[in-house]
Design an enzyme around this catalytic site. Structure first.
Site, PDB file in Angstrom:
ATOM      1  N   CYS A  63       0.848  -1.303   0.098  1.00 22.38           N
ATOM      2  CA  CYS A  63      -0.013   0.106   0.197  1.00 22.38           C
ATOM      3  C   CYS A  63       0.778   1.143  -0.018  1.00 22.38           C
ATOM      4  CB  CYS A  63      -1.050  -0.169   1.078  1.00 22.38           C
ATOM      5  SG  CYS A  63      -2.298   1.197   0.947  1.00 22.38           S
ATOM      6  N   HIS A  82      -3.786  -5.018  -0.321  1.00 20.20           N
ATOM      7  CA  HIS A  82      -3.137  -5.330   0.837  1.00 20.20           C
ATOM      8  C   HIS A  82      -3.337  -6.758   1.143  1.00 20.20           C
ATOM      9  CE1 HIS A  82      -3.305  -1.479   3.325  1.00 20.20           C
ATOM     10  NE2 HIS A  82      -4.219  -1.267   2.337  1.00 20.20           N
ATOM     11  N   GLU A 111      -2.489  -8.959   3.179  1.00 23.24           N
ATOM     12  CA  GLU A 111      -2.974  -9.481   4.570  1.00 23.24           C
ATOM     13  C   GLU A 111      -4.737  -9.227   4.672  1.00 23.24           C
ATOM     14  OE1 GLU A 111      -2.896  -4.831   5.102  1.00 23.24           O
ATOM     15  OE2 GLU A 111      -1.794  -6.619   4.158  1.00 23.24           O
TER      16      GLU A 111
END
Length: 207
Positions: A83, A187, A189
């Site tokens: 990001c 992202h 995650e």
């Protein structure tokens, strides 16, 4: 293998650390210590917030940028920016004025232009990731669907550094890469199986 996850007050560190461990990382060091970064086998730079604030946080840690540059640009350690951590690879960011970036991949970070009134900014949620025209990340990035959240985007000077694209009222760069450096706008995650697979490949990546 030691992986340094850089803590500069600008990332959802524990979510990223948990995802890295789920992807197979055994030794994740969440650190603001340049000496740990200098000794790491791999480095991950997360980032949430504005380019200006993230840059201030990173440069605010004495010796951190120097340690990153020594280990990555000179030592060749694989690097992943996530990001705003990806955006900081640019020459400059234009959010809240002009702010210098790391300059590892030439280009600038600029506001997403609304070309269609139906398009919402920020670009938020799941979107497709398609490969760029080149393969600067040597197979690290694969097509799929990932979770995005951003109002500014990386516009590289050289199209050869574009590893992946997404479409949000027009093409936006989803990933960049150059040598041993890769950055993703999305992202991992938060991207479930797609994100964990990417992180697992990064842990094995030998650029």
């Amino acid at each position: 293998m030691t992986l340094a996850l850089i803590d500069y007050g600008a990332g959802n560190l524990h979510s990223v650390a948990n995802a890295l461990r789920a992807a197979g990382a055994e030794d994740v060091a969440i650190t603001a210590d340049p000496s740990v970064v200098r000794a790491a086998d791999r480095i991950v730079l997360p980032g949430v917030g504005s380019f200006k604030a993230c840059a201030a946080g990173l440069w605010g840690i004495s010796g951190m940028v120097e340690a990153m540059t020594e280990r990555v640009q000179v030592g060749g350690a694989p690097f992943l920016g996530i990001c705003v951590g990806m955006q900081l690879l640019a020459t400059r960011g234009l959010e809240h004025g002009v702010t210098e970036g790391l300059g590892w991949i030439d280009g600038q970070v600029q506001k997403i232009e609304r070309t269609d009134p139906r398009i919402k900014i920020p670009h938020m949620g799941w979107n497709d990731v398609g490969l760029g025209r080149h393969d600067p990340a040597s197979g690290l990035i694969e097509p799929g669907e990932a979770y995005f959240l951003h109002s500014y985007h990386f516009a590289p000077d050289d199209g050869a550094s574009v590893a992946a694209m997404t479409d949000h009222g027009g093409g936006l760069v989803a990933a960049v890469a150059k040598d041993n450096v890769v950055g993703v706008q999305f992202h991992p995650e938060k991207s479930q199986g797609y994100g964990l697979s990417l992180l697992a490949r990064f842990l094995e990546w030998k650029p």
